[in-house]
Motif scaffolding. Structure first.
Motif, PDB file in Angstrom:
ATOM      1  N   PRO A  43       0.808  -1.228   0.000  1.00  0.00           N
ATOM      2  CA  PRO A  43       0.000   0.000   0.000  1.00  0.00           C
ATOM      3  C   PRO A  43       0.838   1.272   0.000  1.00  0.00           C
ATOM      4  O   PRO A  43       0.436   2.282  -0.584  1.00  0.00           O
ATOM      5  N   GLU A  44       2.011   1.207   0.629  1.00  0.00           N
ATOM      6  CA  GLU A  44       2.842   2.411   0.707  1.00  0.00           C
ATOM      7  C   GLU A  44       3.492   2.745  -0.630  1.00  0.00           C
ATOM      8  O   GLU A  44       3.956   3.877  -0.840  1.00  0.00           O
ATOM      9  N   SER A  45       3.523   1.791  -1.535  1.00  0.00           N
ATOM     10  CA  SER A  45       4.202   2.016  -2.814  1.00  0.00           C
ATOM     11  C   SER A  45       3.366   2.821  -3.800  1.00  0.00           C
ATOM     12  O   SER A  45       3.897   3.431  -4.715  1.00  0.00           O
ATOM     13  N   ARG A  46       2.027   2.808  -3.629  1.00  0.00           N
ATOM     14  CA  ARG A  46       1.131   3.533  -4.522  1.00  0.00           C
ATOM     15  C   ARG A  46       1.495   3.236  -5.984  1.00  0.00           C
ATOM     16  O   ARG A  46       1.760   4.131  -6.786  1.00  0.00           O
ATOM     17  N   VAL A  47       1.471   1.925  -6.316  1.00  0.00           N
ATOM     18  CA  VAL A  47       1.966   1.492  -7.625  1.00  0.00           C
ATOM     19  C   VAL A  47       1.155   2.062  -8.778  1.00  0.00           C
ATOM     20  O   VAL A  47       1.669   2.197  -9.891  1.00  0.00           O
ATOM     21  N   LEU A  48      -0.107   2.409  -8.561  1.00  0.00           N
ATOM     22  CA  LEU A  48      -0.927   2.923  -9.653  1.00  0.00           C
ATOM     23  C   LEU A  48      -0.771   4.430  -9.852  1.00  0.00           C
ATOM     24  O   LEU A  48      -1.418   5.006 -10.729  1.00  0.00           O
ATOM     25  N   ASP A  49       0.058   5.067  -9.046  1.00  0.00           N
ATOM     26  CA  ASP A  49       0.320   6.491  -9.266  1.00  0.00           C
ATOM     27  C   ASP A  49       1.255   6.714 -10.443  1.00  0.00           C
ATOM     28  O   ASP A  49       1.318   7.817 -10.997  1.00  0.00           O
ATOM     29  N   GLY A  50       2.038   5.695 -10.783  1.00  0.00           N
ATOM     30  CA  GLY A  50       2.967   5.811 -11.908  1.00  0.00           C
ATOM     31  C   GLY A  50       2.544   4.909 -13.056  1.00  0.00           C
ATOM     32  O   GLY A  50       1.417   4.418 -13.113  1.00  0.00           O
ATOM     33  N   LYS A  51       3.459   4.684 -13.976  1.00  0.00           N
ATOM     34  CA  LYS A  51       3.184   3.863 -15.156  1.00  0.00           C
ATOM     35  C   LYS A  51       3.751   2.453 -14.975  1.00  0.00           C
ATOM     36  O   LYS A  51       4.774   2.257 -14.312  1.00  0.00           O
ATOM     37  N   THR A  52       3.074   1.490 -15.593  1.00  0.00           N
ATOM     38  CA  THR A  52       3.578   0.125 -15.668  1.00  0.00           C
ATOM     39  C   THR A  52       4.288  -0.048 -16.996  1.00  0.00           C
ATOM     40  O   THR A  52       3.682   0.115 -18.057  1.00  0.00           O
ATOM     41  N   LEU A  53       5.587  -0.347 -16.939  1.00  0.00           N
ATOM     42  CA  LEU A  53       6.371  -0.547 -18.154  1.00  0.00           C
ATOM     43  C   LEU A  53       6.320  -2.027 -18.514  1.00  0.00           C
ATOM     44  O   LEU A  53       6.795  -2.873 -17.754  1.00  0.00           O
ATOM     45  N   SER A  54       5.739  -2.332 -19.641  1.00  0.00           N
ATOM     46  CA  SER A  54       5.611  -3.728 -20.058  1.00  0.00           C
ATOM     47  C   SER A  54       6.222  -3.921 -21.437  1.00  0.00           C
ATOM     48  O   SER A  54       6.048  -3.095 -22.330  1.00  0.00           O
ATOM     49  N   LEU A  55       6.963  -5.000 -21.576  1.00  0.00           N
ATOM     50  CA  LEU A  55       7.551  -5.368 -22.856  1.00  0.00           C
ATOM     51  C   LEU A  55       6.783  -6.551 -23.426  1.00  0.00           C
ATOM     52  O   LEU A  55       6.504  -7.521 -22.723  1.00  0.00           O
ATOM     53  N   GLY A  56       6.453  -6.478 -24.671  1.00  0.00           N
ATOM     54  CA  GLY A  56       5.727  -7.571 -25.305  1.00  0.00           C
ATOM     55  C   GLY A  56       6.282  -7.853 -26.683  1.00  0.00           C
ATOM     56  O   GLY A  56       7.296  -7.298 -27.098  1.00  0.00           O
ATOM     57  N   GLY A  57       5.594  -8.706 -27.403  1.00  0.00           N
ATOM     58  CA  GLY A  57       6.027  -9.070 -28.738  1.00  0.00           C
ATOM     59  C   GLY A  57       5.352  -8.238 -29.802  1.00  0.00           C
ATOM     60  O   GLY A  57       5.191  -7.028 -29.670  1.00  0.00           O
ATOM     61  N   THR A  58       4.905  -8.901 -30.856  1.00  0.00           N
ATOM     62  CA  THR A  58       4.273  -8.197 -31.960  1.00  0.00           C
ATOM     63  C   THR A  58       3.192  -9.097 -32.558  1.00  0.00           C
ATOM     64  O   THR A  58       3.089 -10.267 -32.212  1.00  0.00           O
ATOM     65  N   HIS A  59       2.368  -8.531 -33.442  1.00  0.00           N
ATOM     66  CA  HIS A  59       1.371  -9.344 -34.133  1.00  0.00           C
ATOM     67  C   HIS A  59       1.384  -9.025 -35.618  1.00  0.00           C
ATOM     68  O   HIS A  59       1.927  -7.995 -36.052  1.00  0.00           O
TER      69      HIS A  59
END
Length: 506
Positions: free
Chosen positions: A135-151
């Protein structure tokens, strides 16, 4: 404020998580009946009498277990655009999966139901759990960096531009709901690039000024990105670039061999690490306890589970167990029925239950990918734990590895053995010590291996081959598999992959 609103919204799923924890069997029976009802008018629904609302036992008696190869003739019809075959309607999206890397790709149907009720619902549950645990991290206040493939366009339907195939990560990203797209980075035009060297470079430059609080992806590629971002920023470590980074959601490969390296790359005591078990076929489990690596099996996400005991793996018609019949500490092969139209589908993964209340698992390997050339029965779980112990003992970290038998005819003695090709981030100063700890740990973890190693009677000590940096990437590139969800075959009873990688070293 937006972060607080999103946190409140996703945490509404916590009650549903508690419900399937407390009522697992009832929830699974409901899921089965909902799947059968939805697919009752399909070709398979008519063939196997789904409209009769068969019980779990009747369902198992009527519908055969299928591997990908056995189901492929039907899947090919779905790929070519036939409607109402396995699931209602026409399927437009397919996850192209290599599993453990080989020349033949698999095409797994991804329906709107499976996207929203499996992948996205589980994603919300994972996010809700993370906000509860940290809860102290407030993870949704920032961005989630995700790496994926392609289609890319579906090669089976070149006349239909709206039908696509690609890595499951790319399929998920392309179809993300608005709330999820809002919290992630980089933008799709970068995330879905198909040339991985260019992708890493452009993403690294883009995210330099982004407030990244969460990382999500395969550890190997996240490592490459973290190093490049740190280098571009001229920083001592990534925490200088992203001071609010607090959580890494990792999957696809075991994290044990990478844990120490991430501690070096992200030197922050408050950094959290949670594992997810997400595959082309669905989102199955995630880590819901920060200090325990067991994964909570997700039971109300459009997937009905059955389990094949280890002594039935090779049976022509294997007997399956329902959730209420499994036991702790035993290995099972997963069989799933899903809202993408996979009916009693054997995905090839093996799991071991560590808890029955609630149901928690650990991934132990693949039904076809383990070392058992001499009766030693070494599974991925053993290998990962032994490598982690050897890394701790020698102060190194593993980037990639594969292992295969040394058969009798390849040795001067009557004993077999195992050869390990390992690419380190930095080679151990004492490779002999690394090999010794690897061997000793395997003996401690696996009584069958220990018995074969007793006095070197059946198995000789492991042989370590240290691979130069980039060896495995070159092999993947040569196969046309670099990037995305493609993975190195870790354990094999054939030397085919190992010999190919040895040629990259020569």
């Amino acid at each position: 404020m937006i972060g607080s609103i999103l946190t409140w919204a996703v945490q509404r799923r916590l009650a549903s998580i508690d419900h399937f924890r407390q009522h697992p069997h009832e929830v699974q029976q409901r899921v089965l009946q909902e799947l059968l009802l939805a697919a009752r008018t399909t070709e398979w629904g008519h063939r196997y009498g789904f409209a009769d609302a068969p019980s779990a036992r009747e369902f198992a008696q009527r519908v055969p277990i299928s591997s990908y190869e056995e189901l492929y003739p039907t899947l090919e019809r779905v790929l070519r655009g036939e409607v109402d075959v396995l699931w209602p309607g026409r399927v437009l999206w397919f996850a192209k999966s290599s599993g453990t890397t080989n020349a033949r790709s698999k095409f797994i149907p991804v329906t709107p139901a499976s996207l929203h009720e499996s992948h996205y619902r589980a994603g919300r549950d994972m996010t809700a759990t993370a906000t509860l645990l940290y809860p102290e991290s407030r993870v949704l206040d920032g961005k989630t960096l995700s790496l994926g493939g392609t289609h890319a366009p579906n090669p089976f339907r070149p006349e239909a531009p709206d039908s696509r195939v690609g890595d499951v990560s790319a399929v998920i990203m392309q179809n993300l709901p608005g709330w999820a797209e809002y919290i992630r980075t980089p933008p799709l035009e970068l995330a879905l690039l198909d040339e991985w060297e260019e992708k890493i470079e452009r993403i690294a430059r883009h995210v330099l000024g982004v407030n990244v609080s969460v990382l999500a992806g395969v550890p190997t590629w996240i490592i490459v990105l973290l190093r490049r971002v740190t280098e571009l920023a001229g920083a001592a470590d990534i925490t200088e670039v992203w001071p609010n980074l607090r959580l890494f959601l990792h999957g696809a490969v075991a994290f044990g061999p990478y844990r120490e390296l991430f501690r070096q790359l992200i030197p922050r005591e408050q950094m959290g690490y949670l594992e997810i078990y997400n595959a082309s076929e669905g989102y199955f489990a995630f880590q819901d306890q920060p200090d325990c690596e067991d994964l909570l099996l997700l039971l109300d996400h459009g997937i009905y589970y059955e389990f094949i005991p280890a002594d039935q793996f090779e049976a022509e018609i294997p007997q399956t167990l329902t959730l209420e019949q499994v036991e702790r500490g035993k290995n099972y092969a997963l069989v799933i029925s899903t809202n993408a139209g996979l009916w009693r589908y054997k995905i090839g993964d093996t799991v071991r239950f560590t808890s029955l209340a609630p149901y928690r698992i650990r991934i132990t390997g693949r039904t076809k990918h383990f070392l058992n050339a001499f009766g030693e029965e070494v599974v991925i779980e053993n290998a990962d734990a032994a490598l982690a112990a050897a890394c701790r003992a020698t102060g190194t970290t593993v980037r990639d590895f594969t292992a295969a038998p040394i058969y009798f005819e390849a040795t001067e003695s009557s004993r077999g053995g195992h050869q390990w090709i390992i690419e380190f981030t930095h080679p151990p100063h004492d490779p002999a010590q690394f090999t010794r700890v690897l061997d000793e740990t395997l003996r401690q973890l696996n009584s069958d291996y220990d018995a074969k190693r007793h006095r070197d009677l059946a198995l000789a000590a492991p042989v370590l081959t240290v691979a130069p940096t980039g060896t495995f990437d070159r092999w993947l590139a040569r196969k046309g598999k670099l990037g995305g969800q493609h993975k190195i075959p870790r354990l094999s009873n054939s030397r085919e992959f190992l010999e190919e990688i040895l040629r990259e070293i020569a």
